[in-house]
Design an enzyme around this catalytic site. Structure first.
Site, PDB file in Angstrom:
ATOM      1  N   HIS A 154      12.011 -94.351  67.091  1.00 36.80           N
ATOM      2  CA  HIS A 154      13.031 -95.116  67.800  1.00 36.80           C
ATOM      3  C   HIS A 154      12.496 -96.494  68.160  1.00 36.80           C
ATOM      4  O   HIS A 154      11.276 -96.675  68.256  1.00 36.80           O
ATOM      5  CB  HIS A 154      13.435 -94.406  69.100  1.00 36.80           C
ATOM      6  CG  HIS A 154      14.253 -93.177  68.920  1.00 36.80           C
ATOM      7  ND1 HIS A 154      13.963 -91.981  69.561  1.00 36.80           N
ATOM      8  CD2 HIS A 154      15.374 -92.940  68.193  1.00 36.80           C
ATOM      9  CE1 HIS A 154      14.873 -91.073  69.229  1.00 36.80           C
ATOM     10  NE2 HIS A 154      15.732 -91.629  68.399  1.00 36.80           N
ATOM     11  N   CYS A 188      12.340 -91.241  77.281  1.00 35.19           N
ATOM     12  CA  CYS A 188      13.266 -90.263  76.705  1.00 35.19           C
ATOM     13  C   CYS A 188      13.792 -89.252  77.720  1.00 35.19           C
ATOM     14  O   CYS A 188      14.838 -88.646  77.516  1.00 35.19           O
ATOM     15  CB  CYS A 188      12.596 -89.460  75.596  1.00 35.19           C
ATOM     16  SG  CYS A 188      11.745 -90.413  74.351  1.00 35.19           S
TER      17      CYS A 188
END
Length: 257
Positions: free
Chosen positions: A165, A252
């Site tokens: 990501h 996250c």
């Protein structure tokens, strides 16, 4: 960087079946739970009110709550994760977003978007194009953000092997400063900012998380710790070894607003 609220989700016992490319072995569930509790306590110490959502046993990756929503005090956007098995996680948060935010939106097919690909820097959102977030998803998000007065810029991370990501490789620390994986440090999108570049052997530690006056830093990366301390930030070390095993990091594990 002034947050008052956060939302997290407890790890499920099915977490052992979560998606991973790390090659670091399976997590220990007891240690995972302890590390998650320590993370919640750190958010509270930073001054946040934390809503801890129950575990979703049918969704092993659901502890990585950031991937299923983009939130601001005035709105929330439900994402459409790039991995099919994770889309049910996003559906599970729909009613929670509706109850918690005055306006809600959602990313629609054919768009895909993971929250881990979205990095906010003051009034600008950097939108990562990755194996999880496609152009259609990023364009839908950009249109919503523009409505609320935010700028956005695309950053294609697909040429970077091993970078899952965007926020695996770049995170905003405040004070016009980015913490970066060296493979992304020279990207044209980031040249207007001060950049702290982590050692290539500590690329995982590019995912530090600034929460009000505290900078959460993954334990075990002394070079990165020295860099952020020398730059004047207030680090707090957290052991997130069991989340690293499943390709997860500090950002996250929560939604913050």
């Amino acid at each position: 960087m002034n947050f008052t609220h956060a939302m997290t989700r407890k790890p499920a016992s099915s977490y052992l079946q979560a998606i991973t490319t790390s090659g670091l072995g399976l997590p220990d569930l007891d240690i995972t739970q302890k590390q998650h509790h320590a993370y919640i306590q750190a958010l509270k110490l930073a001054g946040l009110s934390v809503n801890v959502l129950p575990a979703l046993e049918d969704y092993p990756d659901s502890v990585f709550l950031e991937d299923v929503a983009i939130v601001e005090p005035e709105f929330a956007i439900q994402t459409r994760p790039g991995v099919l098995s994770r889309r049910g996680e996003a559906d599970q948060i729909t009613s929670i977003l509706t109850q918690s935010f005055p306006q809600t939106y959602s990313i629609e097919a054919p768009g895909t978007l993971d929250g881990g690909d979205i990095c906010k820097v003051e009034n600008t959102y950097f939108l990562g194009l990755s194996d999880r977030t496609n152009l259609a998803g990023a364009q839908q998000l950009a249109a919503i953000l523009q409505y609320f007065g935010y700028c956005s810029e695309l950053v294609d991370i697909r040429p970077l092997p091993g970078v899952l990501h965007l926020k695996s490789a770049v995170n905003y620390l405040g004070e016009n400063t980015l913490l970066m994986d060296p493979r992304l440090a020279d990207h044209p999108a980031f040249q207007a900012y001060s950049r702290i570049v982590v050692p290539i052997g500590e690329a995982y530690a590019a995912n530090c998380l600034r929460v009000n006056d505290i900078l959460l830093v993954p334990d075990g990366f002394p070079g990165t710790l020295e860099l952020v301390t020398r730059a004047g930030f207030n680090p707090m070390l957290l052991d997130v070894s069991e989340f690293r095993k499943m390709d997860g990091g500090l950002s996250c594990l929560s939604l913050r607003w």
